[in-house]
Design a protein around this motif. Structure first.
Motif, PDB file in Angstrom:
ATOM      1  N   SER A   1       0.852  -1.187   0.000  1.00 44.12           N
ATOM      2  CA  SER A   1       0.000   0.000   0.000  1.00 44.12           C
ATOM      3  C   SER A   1       0.889   1.239   0.000  1.00 44.12           C
ATOM      4  N   ILE A   2       0.447   2.276  -0.725  1.00 45.74           N
ATOM      5  CA  ILE A   2       1.135   3.565  -0.680  1.00 45.74           C
ATOM      6  C   ILE A   2       0.088   4.642  -0.413  1.00 45.74           C
TER       7      ILE A   2
ATOM      8  N   VAL B   1       4.715   3.836   2.759  1.00 43.67           N
ATOM      9  CA  VAL B   1       4.708   2.564   2.027  1.00 43.67           C
ATOM     10  C   VAL B   1       4.687   1.404   3.024  1.00 43.67           C
ATOM     11  N   ILE B   2       3.730   0.511   2.851  1.00 44.00           N
ATOM     12  CA  ILE B   2       3.566  -0.631   3.765  1.00 44.00           C
ATOM     13  C   ILE B   2       3.480  -1.916   2.942  1.00 44.00           C
TER      14      ILE B   2
ATOM     15  N   ALA C   1       6.306   0.360   7.386  1.00 42.82           N
ATOM     16  CA  ALA C   1       5.962  -0.782   8.247  1.00 42.82           C
ATOM     17  C   ALA C   1       5.797  -2.006   7.362  1.00 42.82           C
ATOM     18  N   ASP C   2       5.986  -3.171   7.940  1.00 41.83           N
ATOM     19  CA  ASP C   2       5.662  -4.376   7.178  1.00 41.83           C
ATOM     20  C   ASP C   2       5.276  -5.507   8.115  1.00 41.83           C
TER      21      ASP C   2
ATOM     22  N   ARG D   1      -4.821  -5.975  13.409  1.00 46.61           N
ATOM     23  CA  ARG D   1      -3.883  -5.075  14.069  1.00 46.61           C
ATOM     24  C   ARG D   1      -3.491  -3.951  13.121  1.00 46.61           C
ATOM     25  N   THR D   2      -3.215  -2.796  13.711  1.00 53.16           N
ATOM     26  CA  THR D   2      -2.875  -1.623  12.912  1.00 53.16           C
ATOM     27  C   THR D   2      -1.389  -1.630  12.614  1.00 53.16           C
ATOM     28  N   LEU D   3      -1.053  -1.485  11.333  1.00 59.83           N
ATOM     29  CA  LEU D   3       0.365  -1.420  10.955  1.00 59.83           C
ATOM     30  C   LEU D   3       0.849   0.026  10.904  1.00 59.83           C
ATOM     31  N   TRP D   4      -0.047   0.927  10.504  1.00 63.41           N
ATOM     32  CA  TRP D   4       0.337   2.337  10.438  1.00 63.41           C
ATOM     33  C   TRP D   4      -0.902   3.193  10.631  1.00 63.41           C
TER      34      TRP D   4
END
Lengths: 175, 290
Positions: A46-47, A103-104, A141-142, A170-173
């Motif tokens: 994702s961006i 960017v994730i 984040a990844d 869960r939230t990554l960003w």
């Protein structure tokens, strides 16, 4: 409405744009959410530009298009080396700036006991890192690896990225 | 622990195998193609007729500026292609709504079934395996056990299996710990109740754990097993089970499956699946998953 070039096959259900396997969606509408399901060895990228509120989501399957150049022409989102540039170019066309992009990545899992023979998930992760390194792009984040399935969700209102697996989210960003 | 027979007895409405699938399976296993009989099957099913017309008039089989009617389409496509269309269409009805217990969205189990059929067909062609139509059929039906698990456990499935999930264990091992049996075993039993030939039942039963040694070893099982892994790499029907499966070393070595061939099979399977979906004008929601 998000742009819908002919190679993109995303479907939309009540404000939720579903990005299929080997698919990309780009969006500049803050009321939408982009989601991709069943990331196994595939990787979701994702961006999001929080200023322009423009973003995109890619679900690629394999690392290199050279394995099947004919199919890569028809479905560039199938491969990391053809899909990732398409994702970034599409976001830039909507007004995103590279230096603002968050960017994730999620996915890149492996089948058990691969013993190094195939390592599709690892090779996907390596190719992604190589592409980012070459282009000076940092992952914010990844959530990659293991043997689990993941669902990745990007909220266009604020760029929040969540990953859901086995019913847990869960939230990554987030901002 | 619950007995498989008890579960199958307990379910009021077991998944039914359409009679057309039984008839086509008979033709496939006996190696005979009866075009007249296929025509009879097709003429009684509007969806099938439409699918055949679309296929015969598609870019792959059609002719520019000419439309084939149903009778011409049947002749043009030939028995083997027609049998596959019958199987694809009828299996769709069985699989399309199932899979919720495994965290699959509507249509995902069907895409996984068809992907398995196409991958098995692809591998069989690569290796010159004579029974490639049987590979297609077994690839298609390999996860019928998930239909039973779906019907029997429903939304309780995840909470029941969760306690037994271990990162290092295969998912079928986790199922056996949780329920006393796994979806492949119950699928094999169901296929037996449907009256399918023993070789097909065995392939469904062992598609995650193919026997390596004679006399149990069967290349058909090996191919369907490899096809199942190809589907995982193609992102098809991945649910709560994730990628918790193993590719048996004897299958990998026996088929000479290397990284390049595997990735090529993944891309070809996925592209063929997309072609079929488009030709079926499927109403399936794109994207599978948990």
């Amino acid at each position: 409405m998000p742009p819908s070039p002919t190679t993109y096959r995303s479907t939309e259900v009540v404000g939720r744009i579903v990005v299929g396997v080997a698919d990309i969606a780009l969006c500049d509408d803050p009321s939408r959410t982009l989601v991709t399901y069943a990331l196994g060895s595939c990787i979701g990228v994702s961006i999001y530009d929080p200023v322009a509120r423009v973003g995109g989501l890619l679900h690629f399957m394999l690392p290199e298009s050279k394995i099947n150049t004919e199919k890569a022409g028809q479905s560039p989102a199938m491969f990391a080396d053809t899909g990732v540039p398409l994702l970034f170019k599409g976001a830039y066309e909507l007004g995103a700036k590279k230096e603002r992009l968050i960017v994730i990545a999620a996915g890149g899992a492996e089948v058990l006991a691969d013993d190094g023979h195939f390592k599709v998930g690892s090779r996907n992760r390596t190719m992604l890192r190589k592409l980012f390194w070459k282009n000076n792009i940092l992952l914010s984040a990844d959530d990659t690896g293991g043997s689990i399935s993941r669902t990745m969700i990007l909220k266009m209102s604020d760029g929040e990225v969540t990953v859901r697996s086995k019913g847990k989210e869960r939230t990554l960003w987030s901002t | 622990m619950v007995d498989i027979d008890q579960i199958l007895d307990k379910i009021d409405r077991l998944p039914a195998l359409p009679s057309s699938v039984v008839r086509v399976t008979d033709m496939l296993t006996s190696g005979t193609t009866d075009l007249g009989e296929i025509e009879q099957i097709v003429r009684h099913d509007e969806a099938l007729s439409m699918a055949i017309l679309r296929q015969a008039n598609s870019a792959r089989y059609g002719r520019p500026g000419r439309m084939f009617d149903l009778k011409q389409s049947i002749v043009r496509l030939g028995g083997k292609v027609l049998m596959k269309i019958v199987l694809e269409q009828q299996a769709s009805a069985m699989f399309v709504r199932a899979g919720a217990a495994y965290g699959l969205r509507r249509g995902a189990l069907w895409r996984g079934a068809l992907g398995g059929a196409l991958a098995a067909d692809q591998i069989a062609r690569t290796h010159g395996f004579a029974d490639k139509d049987l590979c297609f059929l077994c690839g298609l039906l390999r996860d019928v056990g998930k239909l039973v698990m779906d019907m029997h456990f429903g939304s309780e499935y995840l909470s029941l299996i969760s306690k037994h999930m271990r990162p290092e264990g295969t998912f079928v091992e986790c199922e056996r710990e949780a329920f006393g049996f796994d979806h492949a075993q119950i699928g094999g039993e169901l296929a037996g109740r449907w009256g399918l030939p023993e070789r097909i039942c065995k392939t469904i039963r062992f598609h995650h754990e193919p026997p390596a040694e004679a006399p149990e070893h069967d290349l058909l099982v090996d191919i369907v097993h490899a096809a199942d892994i190809i589907c995982l790499w193609a992102g098809l029907a991945i649910g709560y089970d994730g990628l918790q499966y193993k590719l048996a070393p004897h299958v990998r070595d026996g088929l000479g499956l290397d990284r390049r061939e595997a990735e090529l099979d993944v891309s070809l399977t996925w592209c063929r699946l997309r072609e079929i979906e488009e030709s079926m004008e499927s109403a399936l929601v794109q994207g599978d998953g948990s």
